[in-house]
Design an enzyme around this catalytic site. Sequence first.
Site, PDB file in Angstrom:
ATOM      1  N   HIS A 182      -2.031   1.806   8.356  1.00 11.10           N
ATOM      2  CA  HIS A 182      -2.046   1.360   6.960  1.00 11.10           C
ATOM      3  C   HIS A 182      -1.900  -0.151   6.860  1.00 11.10           C
ATOM      4  O   HIS A 182      -2.564  -0.804   6.048  1.00 11.10           O
ATOM      5  CB  HIS A 182      -0.929   2.070   6.190  1.00 11.10           C
ATOM      6  CG  HIS A 182      -0.795   1.645   4.776  1.00 11.10           C
ATOM      7  ND1 HIS A 182       0.233   0.831   4.331  1.00 11.10           N
ATOM      8  CD2 HIS A 182      -1.567   1.896   3.682  1.00 11.10           C
ATOM      9  CE1 HIS A 182       0.097   0.632   3.037  1.00 11.10           C
ATOM     10  NE2 HIS A 182      -0.984   1.254   2.620  1.00 11.10           N
ATOM     11  N   GLU A 184      -5.200  -1.812   7.623  1.00 11.77           N
ATOM     12  CA  GLU A 184      -6.098  -1.720   6.456  1.00 11.77           C
ATOM     13  C   GLU A 184      -5.814  -2.837   5.457  1.00 11.77           C
ATOM     14  O   GLU A 184      -6.735  -3.445   4.903  1.00 11.77           O
ATOM     15  CB  GLU A 184      -5.938  -0.348   5.801  1.00 11.77           C
ATOM     16  CG  GLU A 184      -6.690  -0.175   4.494  1.00 11.77           C
ATOM     17  CD  GLU A 184      -5.852   0.504   3.426  1.00 11.77           C
ATOM     18  OE1 GLU A 184      -5.719  -0.066   2.317  1.00 11.77           O
ATOM     19  OE2 GLU A 184      -5.313   1.590   3.717  1.00 11.77           O
ATOM     20  N   HIS A 185      -4.539  -3.143   5.233  1.00 10.05           N
ATOM     21  CA  HIS A 185      -4.178  -4.241   4.326  1.00 10.05           C
ATOM     22  C   HIS A 185      -4.568  -5.590   4.914  1.00 10.05           C
ATOM     23  O   HIS A 185      -5.138  -6.448   4.231  1.00 10.05           O
ATOM     24  CB  HIS A 185      -2.670  -4.222   4.064  1.00 10.05           C
ATOM     25  CG  HIS A 185      -2.251  -3.278   2.986  1.00 10.05           C
ATOM     26  ND1 HIS A 185      -1.555  -3.665   1.876  1.00 10.05           N
ATOM     27  CD2 HIS A 185      -2.439  -1.934   2.854  1.00 10.05           C
ATOM     28  CE1 HIS A 185      -1.317  -2.622   1.102  1.00 10.05           C
ATOM     29  NE2 HIS A 185      -1.836  -1.557   1.672  1.00 10.05           N
ATOM     30  N   GLU A 195       5.627  -1.141  -1.638  1.00 14.55           N
ATOM     31  CA  GLU A 195       4.867   0.101  -1.784  1.00 14.55           C
ATOM     32  C   GLU A 195       5.688   1.296  -1.296  1.00 14.55           C
ATOM     33  O   GLU A 195       5.695   2.358  -1.931  1.00 14.55           O
ATOM     34  CB  GLU A 195       3.569  -0.015  -0.986  1.00 14.55           C
ATOM     35  CG  GLU A 195       2.563   1.076  -1.254  1.00 14.55           C
ATOM     36  CD  GLU A 195       1.245   0.865  -0.525  1.00 14.55           C
ATOM     37  OE1 GLU A 195       0.430   1.809  -0.522  1.00 14.55           O
ATOM     38  OE2 GLU A 195       1.033  -0.231   0.044  1.00 14.55           O
TER      39      GLU A 195
END
Length: 432
Positions: A47, A50-51, A127
């Site tokens: 993840h 991806e950022h 998040e």
Amino acid sequence: MNVEITRLPSGLTVVTETMPHLESVALGVWIKSGARNETENEHGIAHLLEHMAFKGTARRSARDIAEQIEDVGGELNAATSTETTSYYARVLKDHVPLAVDILADILTESEFDEEELRREKHVILQEIGAANDTPDDVVFDRFSEVAYRGQTIGRAILGTPETVKGFTPPQIRGYLSRNYTTDRMFIVAAGAVDHQVFCKQVEERFASLPTMPSATPVLEPAHYIGGDTREDRDLMDAQLLIGFEGKAYHQRDFYCSQILANILGGGMSSRLFQEVRERRGLCYSVYAFHWGFSDTGIFGVHAATNGDELPNLVPVVVEELRKASEQIHQAEIDRARAQIRAQLLMGQESPAARAGQIARQMMLYGKPIPNDEMMERLEGITTQRLTDLAGRLFFDTVPTLSAVGPIAQLPSMEEIAASLSLPGVTTKKAAG
């Protein structure tokens, strides 16, 4: 179905569906690798990568990436799941070369700058905090952790504050080089796109992708365990999830499980919605679902209700599961098929939905599945197959229960297991 497939010399697979009546194109890169491909000390790195892909390359700053796609009215985004990662764009047809260039740039030339990494870690920590403050997210995360205890497939995709804080650029590059290789990547476009032209653009811009992983990608076999996790929180409502091991994509009963989930809780006409919500008013939300993975699956029922209703709600849900193992009506199967067919056809009217659908089918089956073939797979599903499946799913396997909120009145796992005629289960209590 106007789908064309080309496997480039590099091993990269390019798939397009031309929709000439459109003025736009949805395109993206789908990687057959996700959170499940992390090693033990990489929890959350898929993840984070991806950022970080959007945070600057050798040719573009993070602001350049955002401005250049939006200067032409386009959109750019990405997503990480358990077994896949995707980077996708939607632009007008004249701007496909720009979208291809940006996607190639972020996937082959990202710099992973230390300062950008520090800032993005802070974003992801927020998040994670937001997800922990959202009970209907927490209940699913806890469910996976217990259903697949101690396994990568059961870990939350976002990672933990501790793991995210510790990641370094070399670790990110290590995950990237191990998983983002041409044999695991599919570039798909749907809309006003010419296949040959698109293939040429992709071949030129993605030429630097590695064809072989730097090390063998990680994918430990899944082992469903089941169990019980409860987190008592001072909330207005309780989130409840009862689930069982479902079927993997390639197993015979996968499509049968999809139909069963639809009949039990796939819409307002479903059994659970009508009995639990409409007739008895025991909750404000209830649905059933079936998720397939490469070697396992999850069949679950989710409900949201006032904590005081839990003693009444759980027996009714269990009773509906029991009824499904005893009788399914042909009309229910026909309705479920009609709903699936409508979803397939409606999805084809959206280039973004269609590109995603083709990409998933390529990753799972190695080819796009025509709608007629998909519906044929559903034709062989009979009432007998469904009742037999329901009996095996709900009464021959250990359940998993996850609950968050005011759950003091929730029946014990022993009571629920007894009502399902199941053996004892391993219980894990979450801290309140």
